[in-house]
Write a protein that holds these residues in place. Structure first.
Motif, PDB file in Angstrom:
ATOM      1  N   UNK A  17     -28.866  85.119   8.976  1.00  0.00           N
ATOM      2  CA  UNK A  17     -30.298  86.522   8.908  1.00  0.00           C
ATOM      3  C   UNK A  17     -30.676  86.769  10.505  1.00  0.00           C
ATOM      4  N   UNK A  18     -29.993  85.244  11.345  1.00  0.00           N
ATOM      5  CA  UNK A  18     -30.717  85.901  12.646  1.00  0.00           C
ATOM      6  C   UNK A  18     -29.436  87.248  13.188  1.00  0.00           C
ATOM      7  N   UNK A  19     -28.156  87.003  12.705  1.00  0.00           N
ATOM      8  CA  UNK A  19     -27.331  88.188  13.025  1.00  0.00           C
ATOM      9  C   UNK A  19     -28.087  89.338  12.600  1.00  0.00           C
ATOM     10  N   UNK A  20     -27.912  89.365  10.765  1.00  0.00           N
ATOM     11  CA  UNK A  20     -29.023  90.529  10.931  1.00  0.00           C
ATOM     12  C   UNK A  20     -30.240  91.407  11.547  1.00  0.00           C
ATOM     13  N   UNK A  21     -30.633  90.057  11.811  1.00  0.00           N
ATOM     14  CA  UNK A  21     -32.111  90.872  12.686  1.00  0.00           C
ATOM     15  C   UNK A  21     -30.995  91.218  13.688  1.00  0.00           C
ATOM     16  N   UNK A  22     -30.080  90.756  14.845  1.00  0.00           N
ATOM     17  CA  UNK A  22     -29.791  91.356  16.015  1.00  0.00           C
ATOM     18  C   UNK A  22     -30.329  92.707  15.868  1.00  0.00           C
ATOM     19  N   UNK A  23     -28.435  92.986  15.404  1.00  0.00           N
ATOM     20  CA  UNK A  23     -28.543  93.884  15.033  1.00  0.00           C
ATOM     21  C   UNK A  23     -29.052  94.823  15.104  1.00  0.00           C
ATOM     22  N   UNK A  24     -30.177  94.517  14.205  1.00  0.00           N
ATOM     23  CA  UNK A  24     -31.416  96.045  14.222  1.00  0.00           C
ATOM     24  C   UNK A  24     -32.417  95.965  15.263  1.00  0.00           C
ATOM     25  N   UNK A  25     -32.619  94.658  15.867  1.00  0.00           N
ATOM     26  CA  UNK A  25     -32.459  95.037  17.551  1.00  0.00           C
ATOM     27  C   UNK A  25     -32.309  95.539  18.138  1.00  0.00           C
ATOM     28  N   UNK A  26     -31.099  95.273  18.146  1.00  0.00           N
ATOM     29  CA  UNK A  26     -29.442  96.402  19.335  1.00  0.00           C
ATOM     30  C   UNK A  26     -30.053  97.653  18.769  1.00  0.00           C
ATOM     31  N   UNK A  27     -29.886  98.102  17.643  1.00  0.00           N
ATOM     32  CA  UNK A  27     -30.245  99.479  17.467  1.00  0.00           C
ATOM     33  C   UNK A  27     -30.995  99.759  17.997  1.00  0.00           C
ATOM     34  N   UNK A  28     -32.639  99.258  17.571  1.00  0.00           N
ATOM     35  CA  UNK A  28     -33.857  99.880  18.058  1.00  0.00           C
ATOM     36  C   UNK A  28     -33.543 100.346  19.791  1.00  0.00           C
ATOM     37  N   UNK A  29     -32.880  99.234  19.771  1.00  0.00           N
ATOM     38  CA  UNK A  29     -33.028  99.138  21.937  1.00  0.00           C
ATOM     39  C   UNK A  29     -31.435  99.817  22.444  1.00  0.00           C
ATOM     40  N   UNK A  30     -30.963 100.514  21.029  1.00  0.00           N
ATOM     41  CA  UNK A  30     -30.039 101.456  21.632  1.00  0.00           C
ATOM     42  C   UNK A  30     -30.690 103.209  21.941  1.00  0.00           C
ATOM     43  N   UNK A  31     -31.276 103.408  20.791  1.00  0.00           N
ATOM     44  CA  UNK A  31     -31.737 104.544  20.408  1.00  0.00           C
ATOM     45  C   UNK A  31     -33.120 104.609  22.007  1.00  0.00           C
ATOM     46  N   UNK A  32     -33.712 103.233  21.852  1.00  0.00           N
ATOM     47  CA  UNK A  32     -34.724 104.176  23.057  1.00  0.00           C
ATOM     48  C   UNK A  32     -34.574 103.963  24.656  1.00  0.00           C
ATOM     49  N   UNK A  33     -33.276 103.547  24.690  1.00  0.00           N
ATOM     50  CA  UNK A  33     -32.875 103.433  25.729  1.00  0.00           C
ATOM     51  C   UNK A  33     -31.863 104.155  26.303  1.00  0.00           C
ATOM     52  N   UNK A  34     -31.152 105.422  24.919  1.00  0.00           N
ATOM     53  CA  UNK A  34     -29.585 105.847  24.841  1.00  0.00           C
ATOM     54  C   UNK A  34     -30.728 106.969  26.558  1.00  0.00           C
ATOM     55  N   UNK A  35     -29.562 107.420  27.122  1.00  0.00           N
ATOM     56  CA  UNK A  35     -29.593 108.278  28.466  1.00  0.00           C
ATOM     57  C   UNK A  35     -29.698 107.536  29.847  1.00  0.00           C
ATOM     58  N   UNK A  36     -30.536 106.423  29.676  1.00  0.00           N
ATOM     59  CA  UNK A  36     -31.054 105.431  30.939  1.00  0.00           C
ATOM     60  C   UNK A  36     -30.006 104.150  30.629  1.00  0.00           C
ATOM     61  N   UNK A  37     -29.584 103.401  29.721  1.00  0.00           N
ATOM     62  CA  UNK A  37     -29.092 102.597  29.801  1.00  0.00           C
ATOM     63  C   UNK A  37     -27.817 101.721  28.777  1.00  0.00           C
ATOM     64  N   UNK A  38     -26.725 102.031  28.445  1.00  0.00           N
ATOM     65  CA  UNK A  38     -26.053 101.775  27.963  1.00  0.00           C
ATOM     66  C   UNK A  38     -25.400 100.619  27.363  1.00  0.00           C
ATOM     67  N   UNK A  39     -25.358 100.283  25.944  1.00  0.00           N
ATOM     68  CA  UNK A  39     -25.895  98.748  25.266  1.00  0.00           C
ATOM     69  C   UNK A  39     -23.943  98.679  24.625  1.00  0.00           C
ATOM     70  N   UNK A  40     -23.444  97.516  25.239  1.00  0.00           N
ATOM     71  CA  UNK A  40     -22.036  97.543  24.340  1.00  0.00           C
ATOM     72  C   UNK A  40     -22.745  95.939  23.558  1.00  0.00           C
ATOM     73  N   UNK A  41     -22.138  96.380  22.282  1.00  0.00           N
ATOM     74  CA  UNK A  41     -22.716  94.903  21.907  1.00  0.00           C
ATOM     75  C   UNK A  41     -21.950  95.058  20.219  1.00  0.00           C
ATOM     76  N   UNK A  42     -21.009  94.157  19.999  1.00  0.00           N
ATOM     77  CA  UNK A  42     -20.102  93.766  19.291  1.00  0.00           C
ATOM     78  C   UNK A  42     -20.052  92.168  18.359  1.00  0.00           C
TER      79      UNK A  42
END
Length: 377
Positions: free
Chosen positions: A198-223
């Motif tokens: 459950x924690x991991x699934x929520x984290x994936x959602x948080x990262x996806x939202x951040x990638x969209x919001x920060x696109x063009x400003x901060x690159x996010x690498x997550x695995x």
């Protein structure tokens, strides 16, 4: 003949002011007296440049523990290498940073343990958080590429959105969200660090939202962490495929954990050239390619992508360095990972890792090795 390595990971020292509960460094640390000298490292950088290496990553331990770090950066730059400092930031101020930039430092990566000061200091085992935040502001005043690395685990993953917002305020070009890798002390603390599904699934959602919001400003690498993936990752790009690591005493390794493998001898740059070690040594040949692979790896269509996974993880979890990485869903020993996940997702999981203050042996060793005020002898 195998292609040249693309990057050199230079473990300058095992000395470190932090005692992170997720540390994946070897339990047996190299002594100060065994560390390569300034000139020995510079010779290594020259060899690396001639071999076709493009990047030099200065790491440790804490590379800032080396009083000659400026000379080492200058030596790597003179060899034509792109230079990257991977650091906790402890031991770095504006004057020293300016010296490193003047010497040719291209990139700096600062680790962050949490966005909450008390928690960050507890995870790191040192009062370091406030310094990291202030240092990040200093870094932004220099023309240098900047990455913030955030290690996430069960103890901080629930406020990942808060940590991403904290890093955003530091204005790096890149944000690396790294799940804990279970080697060294991290493996000993796995039950308290492995997140729930459950924690991991929520984290994936948080990262996806951040990638969209920060696109063009901060690159996010997550695995996604190994234990929750269907297939293993190609550890370090594959054994002896892309990267070469040199530890503080000069031993040349395919990865930072390789010395846990019993019966293997790793050559030293004090005795052989880097090119010869990379091309000819038995240690680099051992798991390079496909000949060593057992089933199901040998006939798997992914064998040239993940190379059977991590050799060190296979050894640590199964006792057999030749086994398919248990993180792979096809591995005969995958039940080991499934058992760890079952524990993590049950009420039986340990709620907190052993704090740094309880790592008596680690602290004693770190105290022996660490000193910013005296030069190593």
């Amino acid at each position: 003949m195998v292609s040249n390595p693309l990057a050199l990971i230079a473990e300058l020292t095992h000395r470190c002011p932090l005692h992170c509960v997720y540390c994946s460094n070897p339990l047996e640390l190299a002594a100060v007296s065994s560390e390569l000298s300034t000139q020995e490292w510079i010779d290594v950088f020259q060899q690396a440049g001639k071999l076709g290496v493009l990047h030099a990553h200065f790491t440790g331990g804490e590379p800032l523990a080396r009083p000659d770090l400026r000379e080492l950066v200058a030596g790597a730059r003179a060899a034509g290498l792109y230079t990257n400092l991977i650091t906790s930031g402890i031991g770095l101020n504006e004057v020293r940073l300016q010296g490193l930039v003047d010497a040719g430092l291209d990139h700096i990566q600062v680790s962050l343990q949490d966005s909450r000061e008390d928690s960050a200091n507890w995870i790191a085992g040192a009062k370091a958080h406030a310094h990291k935040i202030e240092l990040s502001r200093i870094i932004r005043r220099h023309k240098i590429a900047f990455t913030v690395n955030l290690v996430i685990h069960r103890q901080n993953i629930d406020h990942l959105d808060e940590m991403i917002a904290c890093i955003e305020q530091l204005a790096p070009e890149r944000m690396e969200i790294a799940h804990t890798q279970y080697y060294g002390w991290a493996l000993r603390n796995r039950a308290a660090l492995l997140p729930t599904r459950a924690q991991l699934d929520r984290a994936v959602e948080v990262v996806a939202a951040a990638e969209q919001r920060l696109a063009g400003r901060i690159r996010i690498d997550s695995v996604v962490p190994d234990y929750y993936a269907r297939f293993p990752k190609a550890c370090m790009g594959g054994w002896g495929q892309r990267l070469v690591l040199i530890n503080p005493s000069g031993r040349v390794l395919p990865c930072h954990a390789a010395e846990v493998i019993p019966g293997m001898t790793f050559e030293n740059v004090r005795e052989q050239s880097l090119e010869n070690i990379w091309q000819e040594s038995s240690s680099f040949q051992r798991f390079r390619g496909e000949e060593w692979m057992p089933e199901p790896c040998r006939s798997c269509e992914r064998r040239a992508e993940d190379f059977g996974g991590c050799r060190c993880q296979a050894l640590l979890l199964t006792g057999d360095v030749n086994a398919t990485d248990p993180a792979c869903s096809l591995a005969a020993a995958h039940s080991i990972v499934e058992a760890a996940l079952a524990e993590a997702n049950s009420g039986a999981a340990i709620l907190q890792p052993v704090g740094a203050s309880s790592f008596v042996q680690l602290q004693a060793r770190a105290a022996e090795l660490w000193s910013y005020r005296t030069n190593p002898e």
